[in-house]
Design a protein around this motif. Structure first.
Motif, PDB file in Angstrom:
ATOM      1  N   TYR A  45     -11.198   2.224 -22.484  1.00 34.18           N
ATOM      2  CA  TYR A  45     -10.620   3.108 -23.491  1.00 34.18           C
ATOM      3  C   TYR A  45     -11.183   4.516 -23.429  1.00 34.18           C
ATOM      4  O   TYR A  45     -10.942   5.324 -24.307  1.00 34.18           O
TER       5      TYR A  45
ATOM      6  N   LYS B  41      -2.206  -9.731 -21.314  1.00 36.57           N
ATOM      7  CA  LYS B  41      -1.441  -8.587 -21.826  1.00 36.57           C
ATOM      8  C   LYS B  41      -2.110  -7.281 -21.435  1.00 36.57           C
ATOM      9  O   LYS B  41      -3.332  -7.148 -21.473  1.00 36.57           O
ATOM     10  N   HIS B  42      -1.291  -6.324 -21.047  1.00 39.57           N
ATOM     11  CA  HIS B  42      -1.794  -4.985 -20.798  1.00 39.57           C
ATOM     12  C   HIS B  42      -1.534  -4.134 -22.032  1.00 39.57           C
ATOM     13  O   HIS B  42      -0.387  -3.797 -22.339  1.00 39.57           O
ATOM     14  N   LEU B  43      -2.622  -3.856 -22.769  1.00 43.66           N
ATOM     15  CA  LEU B  43      -2.565  -3.037 -23.980  1.00 43.66           C
ATOM     16  C   LEU B  43      -1.675  -3.650 -25.062  1.00 43.66           C
ATOM     17  O   LEU B  43      -1.412  -3.028 -26.081  1.00 43.66           O
ATOM     18  N   GLY B  44      -1.171  -4.844 -24.819  1.00 42.19           N
ATOM     19  CA  GLY B  44      -0.237  -5.450 -25.758  1.00 42.19           C
ATOM     20  C   GLY B  44       1.203  -5.034 -25.499  1.00 42.19           C
ATOM     21  O   GLY B  44       2.106  -5.405 -26.247  1.00 42.19           O
ATOM     22  N   TYR B  45       1.429  -4.291 -24.429  1.00 48.25           N
ATOM     23  CA  TYR B  45       2.770  -3.766 -24.167  1.00 48.25           C
ATOM     24  C   TYR B  45       3.501  -4.517 -23.066  1.00 48.25           C
ATOM     25  O   TYR B  45       4.724  -4.427 -22.952  1.00 48.25           O
ATOM     26  N   SER B  46       2.748  -5.196 -22.212  1.00 48.55           N
ATOM     27  CA  SER B  46       3.416  -5.921 -21.117  1.00 48.55           C
ATOM     28  C   SER B  46       2.430  -6.946 -20.562  1.00 48.55           C
ATOM     29  O   SER B  46       1.278  -6.999 -20.987  1.00 48.55           O
ATOM     30  N   TRP B  47       2.888  -7.732 -19.609  1.00 50.93           N
ATOM     31  CA  TRP B  47       2.009  -8.709 -18.966  1.00 50.93           C
ATOM     32  C   TRP B  47       1.493  -8.174 -17.638  1.00 50.93           C
ATOM     33  O   TRP B  47       2.245  -7.602 -16.862  1.00 50.93           O
ATOM     34  N   ALA B 176      -5.289  -6.788 -27.844  1.00 51.21           N
ATOM     35  CA  ALA B 176      -4.194  -7.675 -27.423  1.00 51.21           C
ATOM     36  C   ALA B 176      -4.540  -8.417 -26.137  1.00 51.21           C
ATOM     37  O   ALA B 176      -3.778  -9.278 -25.686  1.00 51.21           O
ATOM     38  N   SER B 177      -5.673  -8.084 -25.551  1.00 52.78           N
ATOM     39  CA  SER B 177      -5.974  -8.605 -24.218  1.00 52.78           C
ATOM     40  C   SER B 177      -7.270  -9.398 -24.180  1.00 52.78           C
ATOM     41  O   SER B 177      -8.083  -9.258 -23.274  1.00 52.78           O
TER      42      SER B 177
END
Lengths: 189, 191
Positions: A45, B41-47, B176-177
């Motif tokens: 981050y 999950k990548h950042l909660g946006y995709s797999w 998310a990850s």
């Protein structure tokens, strides 16, 4: 009376092209080393997580281009003779250090290139142009190249330290023109 | 047509007769008919998908006595492949798998409970990053039978998930990850 700017190397002095490229390279090499050590510990981050490696890779490729152009230029241009105050062993040691610096520099950039292109991806240099992958897909390529990159970079820093120590020794102990010549601040003969 | 169905039934019957005995299988990693895939999950946006390319293992499975089924698999964590060399290098390093310190991951089953419809629950010890923890895998029997080259094969798929931090991997990839899902496809050749 203002001194005339001398761009090319002469028998007695470094021209400004050599002087500028020397110090620009020195600054770049030390910056790349510091940036490289710093960026591998960045967290996911961190704002620099993506940009620091991009800057590192792009700068490395630019340094390669600068070094190759300079080496070609220097073989055509020659370089000033060693100072008469330098002993034979000093001249030999200095030459060895110079060769090592060039060889290590080129191998470090090559190994860095082999990390980033290990899966066939290109290196995008400052979003301006791309260096394509050539050797890729070797088993554990990125890991082996990574170890080589780090070990050679530390070795280069050791040689750079010796090189700098030599220059300082000439300046402060021998009180000769070695360092002043590289700074372009000695009088014209 | 009737003959065709009849012969299919007979073929099926002989098939189940030949398989109705205890059998040990070698997982066909040699010709890559087995896969250990993960997704997170990548950042909660995709797999983000990846796999472990190098592993080997064996299982035994007897249709008459499914509860005796066993499996053990050894995985080379350094063979992680997420289709990006720089990321794979990072994943092998100290922030994640630390493959130099922990050069082997493994799964050894402890129990197998068939649920019907080819479903089963497989429980075993999963070792990753030097940490061993119990893992529950949802198993689905996919199929079995002769292969065209004189061998006999059987395959299963498995699904499970675990939290990275349960295995001592605490690099912050974001809220998310935290969990990794595994998809396992295992085909064995009978010994």
């Amino acid at each position: 009376m203002s001194q005339q700017l001398i761009w090319r190397n002469t028998e007695k002095r470094w021209g400004w092209i050599s002087i500028i490229i020397h110090w620009l390279s020195a600054l770049t090499v030390i910056s790349l080393f510091t940036l490289g050590l710093w960026m591998v510990d960045l967290t996911y981050y961190d704002d620099w997580y993506r940009t620091a490696p991009e800057i590192h890779k792009s700068t490395g490729i630019c340094l390669l281009l600068l070094t190759v152009v300079y080496l070609v230029w220097r073989t055509r241009n020659g370089k000033p003779a060693s100072l008469s105050t330098h002993s034979a062993i000093e001249i030999k040691a200095a030459r060895l250090a110079h060769v090592l610096i060039y060889v290590l520099l080129l191998l470090i950039i090559l190994s860095g290139y082999l990390i980033s292109t290990a899966d066939g991806r290109e290196i995008v240099v400052f979003s301006v142009f791309e260096i394509p992958a050539t050797i890729y897909g070797i088993d554990q390529q990125e890991d082996i190249a990574g170890v080589v990159h780090l070990v050679l970079a530390i070795s280069l820093m050791a040689v750079v330290a010796l090189h700098a120590a030599g220059a300082l020794k000439h300046h402060f102990i021998d009180k000769d023109l070695t360092l002043k010549r590289m700074l372009g601040i000695h009088k014209l003969d | 047509m009737k003959n065709l169905i009849l012969s299919a039934v007979i073929f099926g019957a002989t098939l189940s007769m030949t398989t109705a005995k205890a059998a040990d299988y070698v997982i066909d990693t040699d010709k890559a008919h087995a896969f250990i895939q993960f997704k997170i999950k990548h950042l909660g946006y995709s797999w983000l998908l990846g796999r472990f390319n190098t592993f080997k293992g064996e299982f035994s499975f007897d249709e008459k006595k499914p509860s005796a089924a066993k499996i053990s698999v050894k995985i080379d964590p350094a063979s992680i492949d997420s289709n990006h060399a720089e990321r794979d290098k990072h994943l092998r390093g100290k922030d994640f798998l630390n493959v130099k310190k922990y050069p082997e991951a493994s799964f050894v089953s402890k129990s197998f409970k068939q649920d019907g419809d080819g479903k089963a629950i497989l429980i075993g010890d999963f070792t990753l990053h030097g940490v061993t923890k119990e893992l529950v895998i949802d198993v689905q029997h996919i199929g079995h039978g002769d292969d065209p080259w004189g061998g006999y094969r059987r395959g299963f798929e498995g699904k499970t998930s675990f939290a990275l931090k349960d295995f001592g991997i605490d690099y912050n990839l974001g809220p998310a990850s935290k969990d990794v899902e595994l998809f396992l496809s295992v085909e064995g050749i009978r010994k």
